[in-house]
Motif scaffolding. Structure first.
Motif, PDB file in Angstrom:
ATOM      1  N   GLY A 149       0.789  -1.280  -0.113  1.00  0.00           N
ATOM      2  CA  GLY A 149      -0.007   0.099  -0.125  1.00  0.00           C
ATOM      3  C   GLY A 149       1.050   1.248  -0.022  1.00  0.00           C
ATOM      4  N   SER A 150       2.304   1.188  -0.067  1.00  0.00           N
ATOM      5  CA  SER A 150       3.175   2.280   0.164  1.00  0.00           C
ATOM      6  C   SER A 150       3.487   2.882  -1.047  1.00  0.00           C
ATOM      7  CB  SER A 150       4.305   2.015   0.763  1.00  0.00           C
ATOM      8  OG  SER A 150       4.128   1.548   2.333  1.00  0.00           O
ATOM      9  N   PHE A 151       3.859   3.953  -1.285  1.00  0.00           N
ATOM     10  CA  PHE A 151       4.438   4.800  -2.328  1.00  0.00           C
ATOM     11  C   PHE A 151       5.820   4.503  -2.346  1.00  0.00           C
ATOM     12  CE2 PHE A 151       0.134   6.393  -2.142  1.00  0.00           C
ATOM     13  CZ  PHE A 151      -0.124   6.479  -3.336  1.00  0.00           C
ATOM     14  N   VAL A 152       6.546   3.934  -3.243  1.00  0.00           N
ATOM     15  CA  VAL A 152       7.995   3.759  -3.415  1.00  0.00           C
ATOM     16  C   VAL A 152       8.668   4.574  -4.693  1.00  0.00           C
ATOM     17  CG1 VAL A 152       9.623   1.897  -3.734  1.00  0.00           C
ATOM     18  CG2 VAL A 152       7.411   1.204  -2.558  1.00  0.00           C
ATOM     19  N   THR A 153       9.545   5.386  -4.273  1.00  0.00           N
ATOM     20  CA  THR A 153      10.363   6.008  -5.613  1.00  0.00           C
ATOM     21  C   THR A 153      11.752   5.405  -5.466  1.00  0.00           C
ATOM     22  OG1 THR A 153       8.957   7.783  -5.015  1.00  0.00           O
ATOM     23  CG2 THR A 153      10.885   8.134  -6.577  1.00  0.00           C
ATOM     24  N   THR A 154      12.164   4.972  -6.692  1.00  0.00           N
ATOM     25  CA  THR A 154      13.475   4.423  -6.907  1.00  0.00           C
ATOM     26  C   THR A 154      14.158   5.541  -7.620  1.00  0.00           C
ATOM     27  OG1 THR A 154      12.957   3.618  -9.162  1.00  0.00           O
ATOM     28  CG2 THR A 154      12.572   2.054  -7.174  1.00  0.00           C
ATOM     29  N   ILE A 155      15.378   5.546  -7.952  1.00  0.00           N
ATOM     30  CA  ILE A 155      16.313   6.576  -8.560  1.00  0.00           C
ATOM     31  C   ILE A 155      15.590   6.515 -10.046  1.00  0.00           C
ATOM     32  CG2 ILE A 155      17.931   4.868  -9.400  1.00  0.00           C
ATOM     33  CD1 ILE A 155      18.854   8.048  -8.093  1.00  0.00           C
ATOM     34  N   GLU A 156      15.023   5.365 -10.537  1.00  0.00           N
ATOM     35  CA  GLU A 156      14.611   5.607 -11.898  1.00  0.00           C
ATOM     36  C   GLU A 156      13.367   6.512 -11.880  1.00  0.00           C
ATOM     37  OE1 GLU A 156      16.565   1.496 -11.877  1.00  0.00           O
ATOM     38  OE2 GLU A 156      15.225   2.824 -10.513  1.00  0.00           O
ATOM     39  N   GLY A 157      12.583   6.631 -10.837  1.00  0.00           N
ATOM     40  CA  GLY A 157      11.368   7.273 -10.730  1.00  0.00           C
ATOM     41  C   GLY A 157      11.728   9.081 -10.250  1.00  0.00           C
ATOM     42  N   LEU A 158      12.914   9.131  -9.847  1.00  0.00           N
ATOM     43  CA  LEU A 158      13.034  10.428  -8.932  1.00  0.00           C
ATOM     44  C   LEU A 158      13.040  11.520 -10.244  1.00  0.00           C
ATOM     45  CD1 LEU A 158      13.807  11.635  -6.360  1.00  0.00           C
ATOM     46  CD2 LEU A 158      16.394  11.387  -7.266  1.00  0.00           C
ATOM     47  N   SER A 159      13.566  11.247 -11.256  1.00  0.00           N
ATOM     48  CA  SER A 159      13.650  12.293 -12.425  1.00  0.00           C
ATOM     49  C   SER A 159      13.807  11.500 -13.590  1.00  0.00           C
ATOM     50  CB  SER A 159      14.542  13.584 -12.174  1.00  0.00           C
ATOM     51  OG  SER A 159      14.616  14.294 -13.230  1.00  0.00           O
ATOM     52  N   ARG A 160      12.800  11.660 -14.614  1.00  0.00           N
ATOM     53  CA  ARG A 160      13.018  10.864 -15.839  1.00  0.00           C
ATOM     54  C   ARG A 160      14.259  11.612 -16.558  1.00  0.00           C
ATOM     55  NH1 ARG A 160       9.588   7.621 -17.563  1.00  0.00           N
ATOM     56  NH2 ARG A 160      10.031   7.699 -19.763  1.00  0.00           N
ATOM     57  N   ASP A 161      14.739  12.850 -16.505  1.00  0.00           N
ATOM     58  CA  ASP A 161      15.536  13.155 -17.454  1.00  0.00           C
ATOM     59  C   ASP A 161      16.812  13.608 -16.483  1.00  0.00           C
ATOM     60  OD1 ASP A 161      14.658  15.436 -15.775  1.00  0.00           O
ATOM     61  OD2 ASP A 161      14.206  16.937 -17.443  1.00  0.00           O
ATOM     62  N   ARG A 162      16.802  12.986 -15.295  1.00  0.00           N
ATOM     63  CA  ARG A 162      18.061  12.993 -14.326  1.00  0.00           C
ATOM     64  C   ARG A 162      18.310  14.633 -14.028  1.00  0.00           C
ATOM     65  NH1 ARG A 162      20.332   9.138 -18.378  1.00  0.00           N
ATOM     66  NH2 ARG A 162      19.604   7.240 -17.869  1.00  0.00           N
ATOM     67  N   ALA A 163      16.980  15.330 -14.008  1.00  0.00           N
ATOM     68  CA  ALA A 163      17.251  16.840 -13.520  1.00  0.00           C
ATOM     69  C   ALA A 163      16.720  17.151 -12.107  1.00  0.00           C
ATOM     70  CB  ALA A 163      16.587  17.636 -14.515  1.00  0.00           C
ATOM     71  N   HIS A 164      16.645  15.931 -11.206  1.00  0.00           N
ATOM     72  CA  HIS A 164      16.626  16.421  -9.839  1.00  0.00           C
ATOM     73  C   HIS A 164      17.526  17.307  -9.027  1.00  0.00           C
ATOM     74  CE1 HIS A 164      16.142  15.682  -5.497  1.00  0.00           C
ATOM     75  NE2 HIS A 164      14.858  15.410  -5.562  1.00  0.00           N
ATOM     76  N   PRO A 165      17.402  18.240  -8.322  1.00  0.00           N
ATOM     77  CA  PRO A 165      18.520  19.083  -7.725  1.00  0.00           C
ATOM     78  C   PRO A 165      19.852  18.112  -7.195  1.00  0.00           C
ATOM     79  CG  PRO A 165      16.518  19.898  -7.298  1.00  0.00           C
ATOM     80  CD  PRO A 165      15.991  18.595  -7.830  1.00  0.00           C
ATOM     81  N   VAL A 166      19.443  16.971  -6.472  1.00  0.00           N
ATOM     82  CA  VAL A 166      20.325  16.235  -6.065  1.00  0.00           C
ATOM     83  C   VAL A 166      21.461  15.508  -7.110  1.00  0.00           C
ATOM     84  CG1 VAL A 166      21.280  14.065  -4.730  1.00  0.00           C
ATOM     85  CG2 VAL A 166      19.287  15.897  -3.906  1.00  0.00           C
ATOM     86  N   GLN A 167      20.696  15.116  -8.164  1.00  0.00           N
ATOM     87  CA  GLN A 167      21.554  14.488  -9.208  1.00  0.00           C
ATOM     88  C   GLN A 167      22.141  15.426 -10.169  1.00  0.00           C
ATOM     89  OE1 GLN A 167      17.907  13.047 -11.028  1.00  0.00           O
ATOM     90  NE2 GLN A 167      18.589  10.896 -11.076  1.00  0.00           N
ATOM     91  N   LEU A 168      21.750  16.625 -10.174  1.00  0.00           N
ATOM     92  CA  LEU A 168      22.323  17.842 -10.815  1.00  0.00           C
ATOM     93  C   LEU A 168      23.671  18.306  -9.942  1.00  0.00           C
ATOM     94  CD1 LEU A 168      19.409  20.109 -11.983  1.00  0.00           C
ATOM     95  CD2 LEU A 168      21.117  18.417 -13.502  1.00  0.00           C
ATOM     96  N   ALA A 169      23.364  18.360  -8.455  1.00  0.00           N
ATOM     97  CA  ALA A 169      24.611  18.965  -7.750  1.00  0.00           C
ATOM     98  C   ALA A 169      25.716  17.835  -7.759  1.00  0.00           C
ATOM     99  CB  ALA A 169      23.965  19.096  -6.422  1.00  0.00           C
ATOM    100  N   MET A 170      25.462  16.632  -7.747  1.00  0.00           N
ATOM    101  CA  MET A 170      26.299  15.631  -7.928  1.00  0.00           C
ATOM    102  C   MET A 170      27.056  15.571  -8.966  1.00  0.00           C
ATOM    103  SD  MET A 170      24.984  12.158  -5.667  1.00  0.00           S
ATOM    104  CE  MET A 170      24.854  12.376  -3.837  1.00  0.00           C
ATOM    105  N   LEU A 171      26.570  15.680 -10.174  1.00  0.00           N
ATOM    106  CA  LEU A 171      27.124  15.972 -11.289  1.00  0.00           C
ATOM    107  C   LEU A 171      28.154  17.271 -11.246  1.00  0.00           C
ATOM    108  CD1 LEU A 171      24.868  14.720 -13.967  1.00  0.00           C
ATOM    109  CD2 LEU A 171      26.832  13.476 -13.360  1.00  0.00           C
ATOM    110  N   ASP A 172      27.234  18.373 -10.840  1.00  0.00           N
ATOM    111  CA  ASP A 172      28.169  19.532 -10.873  1.00  0.00           C
ATOM    112  C   ASP A 172      29.282  19.661 -10.124  1.00  0.00           C
ATOM    113  OD1 ASP A 172      28.255  22.570 -11.789  1.00  0.00           O
ATOM    114  OD2 ASP A 172      27.544  22.750  -9.479  1.00  0.00           O
TER     115      ASP A 172
END
Length: 178
Positions: free
Chosen positions: A67-90
């Motif tokens: 019954g839970s809502f699960v988010t994986t890395i694949e669902g965090l941002s389809r275009d890999r543009a989540h702030p954490v992803q961007l900041a880690m790359l930057d």
């Protein structure tokens, strides 16, 4: 049959209810971003967001999260543009990359809860193990991601050389457009 919402899609797993969430995600849903590292919950490579909490998916069964809502890395941002992803790359944080999906998920949950996390907050919340030793850059990246999420800063999300951002998800089955 165990019912969950995974990456905003209803899923029914026809698996033993005692199946660890990690294996349901990886084997049944082909969402391989959460990694099997230690199997004891110590390393954090399998971290996913379950109802707004960073959870070590190797340590919970699908029955426990029914019954839970699960988010994986694949669902965090389809275009890999989540702030954490961007900041880690930057911040050039990513090295071998094995631990990164779990760290991204733990950090994403943190900045959702704390708009301005301190270094202590980050070290307390992102306890994932990294053999490459990226911890100083990780703290800086999570703080930058929080600033981006608040709108206090921006990151130029230029495309990786040779990768068209619109096409990036096509090579990953779990992210394929319908």
């Amino acid at each position: 049959m165990t019912k969950l919402t995974v990456n905003n899609e209803a899923v029914e797993y026809l698996l033993d209810p005692d199946t660890p969430l990690l294996w349901a995600l990886r084997d049944a849903s082909n969402l391989t971003g959460a990694k099997y590292g230690c199997g004891t919950g110590a390393c954090g490579a399998c971290t996913v967001d379950v109802d707004g909490r960073a959870v070590r998916s190797c340590q919970v069964t699908i029955a426990q999260v029914e019954g839970s809502f699960v988010t994986t890395i694949e669902g965090l941002s389809r275009d890999r543009a989540h702030p954490v992803q961007l900041a880690m790359l930057d911040g050039n944080v990513v090295q071998c990359g094995f631990c990164i999906p779990g760290m991204v998920m733990a950090a994403a949950v943190l900045i959702k809860d704390r708009r301005d996390p301190s270094e202590a907050d980050i070290r307390r919340s992102v306890t994932n193990l990294c053999r490459c030793g990226i911890y100083p850059r990780l703290v800086e990246a999570v703080q930058k991601a929080a600033r981006v999420a608040r709108g206090d800063e921006t990151i130029n999300a230029g495309a990786r050389p040779g990768v068209d951002p619109a096409e990036a998800a096509r090579s990953i089955p779990a992210l394929s457009p319908r």
